[in-house]
Design a protein around this motif. Structure first.
Motif, PDB file in Angstrom:
ATOM      1  N   GLU A 524       0.826  -1.209   0.000  1.00 15.93           N
ATOM      2  CA  GLU A 524       0.000   0.000   0.000  1.00 15.93           C
ATOM      3  C   GLU A 524       0.861   1.261   0.000  1.00 15.93           C
ATOM      4  N   ASN A 525       0.175   2.369  -0.342  1.00 15.56           N
ATOM      5  CA  ASN A 525       0.774   3.714  -0.298  1.00 15.56           C
ATOM      6  C   ASN A 525       2.017   3.842  -1.174  1.00 15.56           C
ATOM      7  N   LEU A 526       1.916   3.345  -2.390  1.00 17.71           N
ATOM      8  CA  LEU A 526       3.022   3.490  -3.334  1.00 17.71           C
ATOM      9  C   LEU A 526       3.116   4.937  -3.802  1.00 17.71           C
ATOM     10  N   THR A 527       4.318   5.503  -3.735  1.00 22.81           N
ATOM     11  CA  THR A 527       4.572   6.849  -4.247  1.00 22.81           C
ATOM     12  C   THR A 527       5.718   6.796  -5.246  1.00 22.81           C
ATOM     13  N   ALA A 528       5.665   7.672  -6.251  1.00 25.75           N
ATOM     14  CA  ALA A 528       6.711   7.752  -7.281  1.00 25.75           C
ATOM     15  C   ALA A 528       7.123   9.208  -7.448  1.00 25.75           C
ATOM     16  N   THR A 529       8.422   9.474  -7.309  1.00 27.48           N
ATOM     17  CA  THR A 529       8.930  10.844  -7.377  1.00 27.48           C
ATOM     18  C   THR A 529      10.054  10.913  -8.405  1.00 27.48           C
ATOM     19  N   ALA A 530       9.923  11.826  -9.379  1.00 23.78           N
ATOM     20  CA  ALA A 530      10.966  11.995 -10.383  1.00 23.78           C
ATOM     21  C   ALA A 530      12.154  12.722  -9.785  1.00 23.78           C
ATOM     22  N   LEU A 531      13.351  12.168 -10.012  1.00 24.28           N
ATOM     23  CA  LEU A 531      14.596  12.796  -9.580  1.00 24.28           C
ATOM     24  C   LEU A 531      15.372  13.178 -10.834  1.00 24.28           C
ATOM     25  N   GLY A 532      15.030  14.302 -11.408  1.00 20.25           N
ATOM     26  CA  GLY A 532      15.675  14.748 -12.634  1.00 20.25           C
ATOM     27  C   GLY A 532      15.082  14.077 -13.855  1.00 20.25           C
ATOM     28  N   SER A 533      15.893  13.954 -14.893  1.00 18.73           N
ATOM     29  CA  SER A 533      15.396  13.495 -16.191  1.00 18.73           C
ATOM     30  C   SER A 533      15.503  11.993 -16.405  1.00 18.73           C
ATOM     31  N   LYS A 587       4.018  -5.701  -6.619  1.00 14.80           N
ATOM     32  CA  LYS A 587       3.486  -6.932  -6.045  1.00 14.80           C
ATOM     33  C   LYS A 587       4.480  -7.460  -5.014  1.00 14.80           C
ATOM     34  N   ALA A 588       3.983  -8.015  -3.927  1.00 18.69           N
ATOM     35  CA  ALA A 588       4.829  -8.698  -2.950  1.00 18.69           C
ATOM     36  C   ALA A 588       4.859 -10.192  -3.276  1.00 18.69           C
ATOM     37  N   PHE A 589       5.955 -10.877  -2.928  1.00 22.98           N
ATOM     38  CA  PHE A 589       6.008 -12.324  -3.136  1.00 22.98           C
ATOM     39  C   PHE A 589       6.701 -13.002  -1.965  1.00 22.98           C
ATOM     40  N   ASP A 590       6.349 -14.279  -1.760  1.00 22.42           N
ATOM     41  CA  ASP A 590       6.991 -15.071  -0.719  1.00 22.42           C
ATOM     42  C   ASP A 590       7.883 -16.127  -1.369  1.00 22.42           C
ATOM     43  N   ALA A 591       8.515 -16.981  -0.553  1.00 24.15           N
ATOM     44  CA  ALA A 591       9.502 -17.928  -1.076  1.00 24.15           C
ATOM     45  C   ALA A 591       8.881 -18.974  -1.985  1.00 24.15           C
ATOM     46  N   ALA A 592       7.631 -19.316  -1.752  1.00 28.29           N
ATOM     47  CA  ALA A 592       6.969 -20.292  -2.611  1.00 28.29           C
ATOM     48  C   ALA A 592       6.656 -19.712  -3.981  1.00 28.29           C
ATOM     49  N   GLY A 593       6.647 -18.374  -4.066  1.00 31.89           N
ATOM     50  CA  GLY A 593       6.308 -17.716  -5.321  1.00 31.89           C
ATOM     51  C   GLY A 593       4.901 -17.179  -5.353  1.00 31.89           C
ATOM     52  N   ASN A 594       4.202 -17.235  -4.212  1.00 29.46           N
ATOM     53  CA  ASN A 594       2.863 -16.650  -4.158  1.00 29.46           C
ATOM     54  C   ASN A 594       2.969 -15.141  -4.291  1.00 29.46           C
ATOM     55  N   LEU A 595       2.154 -14.575  -5.179  1.00 21.50           N
ATOM     56  CA  LEU A 595       2.181 -13.142  -5.454  1.00 21.50           C
ATOM     57  C   LEU A 595       0.949 -12.462  -4.876  1.00 21.50           C
ATOM     58  N   SER A 596       1.157 -11.286  -4.336  1.00 23.36           N
ATOM     59  CA  SER A 596       0.026 -10.472  -3.919  1.00 23.36           C
ATOM     60  C   SER A 596      -0.686  -9.924  -5.151  1.00 23.36           C
ATOM     61  N   ASP A 597      -1.863  -9.364  -4.946  1.00 18.01           N
ATOM     62  CA  ASP A 597      -2.500  -8.608  -6.016  1.00 18.01           C
ATOM     63  C   ASP A 597      -1.693  -7.338  -6.268  1.00 18.01           C
ATOM     64  N   LEU A 598      -1.913  -6.737  -7.419  1.00 17.08           N
ATOM     65  CA  LEU A 598      -1.176  -5.543  -7.811  1.00 17.08           C
ATOM     66  C   LEU A 598      -1.594  -4.350  -6.958  1.00 17.08           C
ATOM     67  N   SER A 599      -0.608  -3.556  -6.593  1.00 20.17           N
ATOM     68  CA  SER A 599      -0.893  -2.347  -5.826  1.00 20.17           C
ATOM     69  C   SER A 599      -1.589  -1.304  -6.693  1.00 20.17           C
ATOM     70  N   ALA A 600      -2.023  -0.242  -6.065  1.00 20.46           N
ATOM     71  CA  ALA A 600      -2.520   0.911  -6.822  1.00 20.46           C
ATOM     72  C   ALA A 600      -1.388   1.477  -7.672  1.00 20.46           C
ATOM     73  N   ILE A 601      -1.745   2.126  -8.767  1.00 13.41           N
ATOM     74  CA  ILE A 601      -0.759   2.672  -9.708  1.00 13.41           C
ATOM     75  C   ILE A 601      -0.312   4.057  -9.255  1.00 13.41           C
ATOM     76  N   ALA A 602       0.981   4.311  -9.386  1.00 15.96           N
ATOM     77  CA  ALA A 602       1.535   5.649  -9.156  1.00 15.96           C
ATOM     78  C   ALA A 602       2.175   6.123 -10.450  1.00 15.96           C
ATOM     79  N   ALA A 603       1.751   7.265 -10.955  1.00 13.64           N
ATOM     80  CA  ALA A 603       2.268   7.810 -12.215  1.00 13.64           C
ATOM     81  C   ALA A 603       3.194   8.983 -11.945  1.00 13.64           C
ATOM     82  N   VAL A 604       4.207   9.144 -12.821  1.00 10.88           N
ATOM     83  CA  VAL A 604       5.168  10.217 -12.651  1.00 10.88           C
ATOM     84  C   VAL A 604       5.772  10.545 -14.019  1.00 10.88           C
ATOM     85  N   THR A 605       6.197  11.795 -14.210  1.00  5.25           N
ATOM     86  CA  THR A 605       6.829  12.224 -15.461  1.00  5.25           C
ATOM     87  C   THR A 605       8.228  12.745 -15.166  1.00  5.25           C
TER      88      THR A 605
END
Length: 762
Positions: A524-533, A587-605
């Protein structure tokens, strides 16, 4: 340029294993609870011997004799005339139903089909497994799309593992086929246990400890890893192996004749010990202490992957050295009761021994060595570990012929066949055909050779394989093998090398017969921040899991570009394009390879970047510390500065390639001292043929071509696994000038790196 596939030279051990890439993952081990939803591998085929009905009868040419051909346990071979097959022609859909007689808890289905394109025998377009409690109303358990891509003249398994068990008395198999083709099927299987009868759990039922029947029985160890262990770490490693039921360790080599080195105090002329420890002695001591069989490998030599059997003199010289090693090793270590066998390290594949001439040369090589072994140690087994790559070379039928020829003329006791999944050589549904072919070769040769699976535990990116995938691969070949060794527990499962959750999860499976199948929570709470180009910083909150999260997958614009195995909740995505919008999810994963559902999308330019138009390197001369391979040469001597960029085809003449794990560099002479704002180098990725992006690229400047100053390092950026070009770029440089630019390339492994252009701009 020669269009020979770049991948054909390497098995999974043809390259150095970068166990140090994951050494930083160490965390304190801790107990984890068993998953509530699990997958049992120890159940039985509840369809065995059961009668069934078919909606459409089999063709008279391939009849269903006895009405139990699908459940009699007899799987078809690679001949159309094999009576195990039943077939139907030009039938778009047909189905089978079976009454199990009582209710069963079922977690897996499987059926086998034949593919032989030349005879219009095609695998189904879709296969659906359904179940019912009353024989009237059926529910679909799973549907599989067409399997068997990239293989032919082979048995193709349609196998379906359920996330949680279903309860059924009646089951149905529905097959959809292409028009004007044959559909040939042999075995239909359903794996489960008797459903609860209301009197509590019985033998093998849920609620009772159910130890796994399919486990890793041992492992290969490369001596370079053992060299890093202290005495206590050796003891820890063998304790870990013993606790999960392992009974053998194969020391992969004792010498390297390419470099005239040994991992023990060798008495063979010309071989000098280069390790601080006597690795052979240490392995044998641990074997005695922990009651584990030790197989000692003879020499490694990467020139094998160039010469194969083509240089017969070289090959027999190596056989002679191997014989000397046998005598020397036995003289020094025969007193150890744990010394139980030998391993011949040269790995035969389906690409490079194309005919009986090369097969006979391989037999000559084996016989020279095994003759010595059987004289010195008459009762000790000899092991080999060949591999195949389904993308080309001999097909499964040719492979069968090759091994029938070799094994009928040699004295090999154990053939530990690499399953090839981790190396990218085969998919799970292709394994059965190749193991079946190998088993049939042994039978045809009249040999007493045992067939083992050499189960791969790694990914192409040198990370631990998802344990569920590993177990699926083991299950796919269970009908053909008598044991499972691995490459490698020590490198990719041991808590001394990778995240201990891998070991804990696997150990739980060995004790309970259950593999964790509960997926982690959504990050949860995924954030994306552009650091330059060219860079974006990501951060998110920890996900949770019943056995623990081992890492996170990073998705950029709907493509998986990075998997982090450290469990950290941040990531810096570098080497991006300026003025570009990116969308990220996690997505989070464990050692068996079980994957969580996809998080909310964070967009950045990303920010806009500067465009430096002065191309100082255009047409300039350069030198290379290592010549390009003759198959992919620098044909004009100016490929890197002529402004011609290669396409996505590695056969494009603009590319030059090198097959090495050693760093190499280029030095470009700009002709005079220039003010420099940007340097970049362009590389190719085609993972299917082992053309990998560099692990690292470093840039240097000099005024005199003698003293160089590093101006920056670029580590392999996050990219998807698709075929692509990637530019390694340093830009917006300040206060730098020089005449000579050095570009140092560190390959990802002993595979291929392809480069086309080097640019210096101002």
């Amino acid at each position: 340029m020669n269009n020979t596939l770049a991948s054909k030279r390497h098995g999974k051990r043809g390259f150095k294993v970068f166990y140090w890439l994951v050494a930083a993952l160490l965390v304190l081990p801790f107990a984890v609870p068993q998953a509530t939803i699990a997958y049992a591998l120890s159940d039985a085929n509840v369809l065995a011997g059961k009668a069934y009905t078919a909606t459409i009868p089999a063709n008279a040419s391939y009849p269903d004799t006895g009405a139990t051909k699908l459940t009699d346990g007899n799987k078809g071979g690679l001949l159309l005339a094999d009576p195990a097959w039943q077939g139907r022609f030009h039938v778009s859909e047909y189905a089978f139903t079976a009454d199990l007689g009582s209710s069963f808890s079922i977690d897996r289905f499987s059926s086998g089909f034949y593919k032989y394109s030349g005879a219009a025998v095609i695998t189904p377009q879709a296969v659906t497994y359904s179940y019912s409690t009353d024989g009237v109303h059926y529910t679909d358990a799973c549907t599989l799309s067409q399997q068997g891509s990239g293989t032919d003249t082979s048995r193709v398994e349609y196998s379906c593992s359920l996330a949680s068990a279903i309860t059924a008395r009646y089951i149905k198999l529905t097959i959809e086929s292409a028009p004007n083709t044959w559909s040939l099927i042999d075995e239909w299987e359903a794996f489960g246990i008797a459903a609860d009868d209301g009197e509590g759990p019985g033998e093998g039922e849920p609620g009772q400890s159910n130890p796994a029947e399919i486990i890793l029985n041992g492992t290969f160890l490369q001596p370079e890893l053992g060299e890093t262990w202290s005495s206590s770490q050796w003891e820890n490693e063998f304790t870990y192996m013993q606790d999960i039921g392992m009974d053998h360790l194969i020391l992969q080599w004792s010498a390297n004749t390419q470099y005239d080195t040994a991992v023990y105090p060798s008495g063979v002329p010309g071989l000098v010990q280069h390790t601080n420890q006597d690795i052979v002695k240490k392995a044998l001591e641990m074997g005695e202490q922990y009651d584990m069989d030790i197989y000692i490998g003879l020499q490694l030599n990467h020139e094998w992957f160039v010469n194969y059997t083509n240089d017969y003199t070289w090959l027999m010289d190596e056989a002679n050295t191997a014989s000397l090693l046998v005598e020397d090793l036995w003289q020094k270590y025969s007193s150890y009761s744990s010394f139980k066998g030998w391993y011949l390290s040269f790995e035969v594949d389906n690409w490079n021994l194309p005919n009986s001439v090369s097969w006979q040369r391989m037999a000559d090589f084996y016989n020279e060595i095994t003759g010595t072994i059987k004289t010195v140690t008459p009762n000790m087994p000899i092991m080999i570990s060949p591999f195949y790559n389904v993308s080309g070379g001999l097909d499964a039928t040719g492979w069968q012929s090759m091994w029938a020829y070799i094994l009928s003329r040699t004295d090999i006791d154990i053939l530990a066949l690499q399953d090839g999944y981790g190396a990218g050589h085969a998919a799970t549904n292709q394994l059965a055909a190749w193991f079946s072919a190998t088993k049939q070769a042994i039978t045809a040769a009249g040999a007493s050779t045992e067939l083992w699976s050499d189960t791969e535990t790694f990914t192409l990116d040198f990370n631990p394989m998802d344990l569920q995938i590993m177990l699926d691969n083991m299950l796919a070949v269970k009908d053909y093998v008598s044991a499972y060794t691995s490459f490698s527990f020590n490198h990719y499962l041991s808590p001394q090398t990778v995240n201990p959750l891998y070991y804990t999860t696997y150990k739980n499976y060995t004790e309970n017969g259950l593999m964790d199948s509960q997926k982690p929570s959504v990050p949860e709470n995924l954030t994306a921040t552009a650091l330059g180009s060219m860079e974006v910083a990501l951060s998110w909150q920890h996900a949770t899991d019943d056995t623990g999260v081992v890492g996170y997958q990073i998705y950029r614009n709907n493509e998986l570009v990075h998997a982090d195995y450290t469990g950290v909740t941040s990531f810096s995505d570098k080497q991006l394009n300026p003025s570009t919008t990116y969308q990220y999810a996690i997505k989070a994963f464990d050692a068996a390879g079980n994957l969580s559902d996809l998080s909310a999308i964070a967009a950045v330019t990303t920010a806009s970047g500067n465009n430096y138009t002065s191309l100082w390197s255009a047409g300039k001369s350069y030198t290379a510390s290592m010549a390009a391979d003759t198959m992919y040469p620098d044909s004009s001597g100016n490929e890197l500065t002529n402004g011609s960029y290669g396409s996505l085809s590695y056969n494009d003449a603009a590319w030059q390639g090198r097959n090495t794990d050693q760093p190499y560099h280029f030095i470009v002479d700009l002709g005079s001292i220039r003010s420099i704002k940007e340097v970049n180098a362009n590389f190719l990725q085609v993972k299917s043929v082992y053309i990998l992006l560099p692990k690292q690229v470093k840039f240097y400047l000099s005024d005199d071509n003698v003293s160089f100053t590093e101006i920056g390092t670029i580590s392999k950026p996050a990219v998807s696994s698709s075929d692509q070009q990637k530019r390694y770029r340093l830009t917006d440089l300040s206060g730098l000038s020089g005449r000579y630019v050095k570009v140092e390339v560190m390959p990802a492994s002993s595979a291929w790196t392809f480069i086309d252009e080097l640019e210096v701009r101002g």
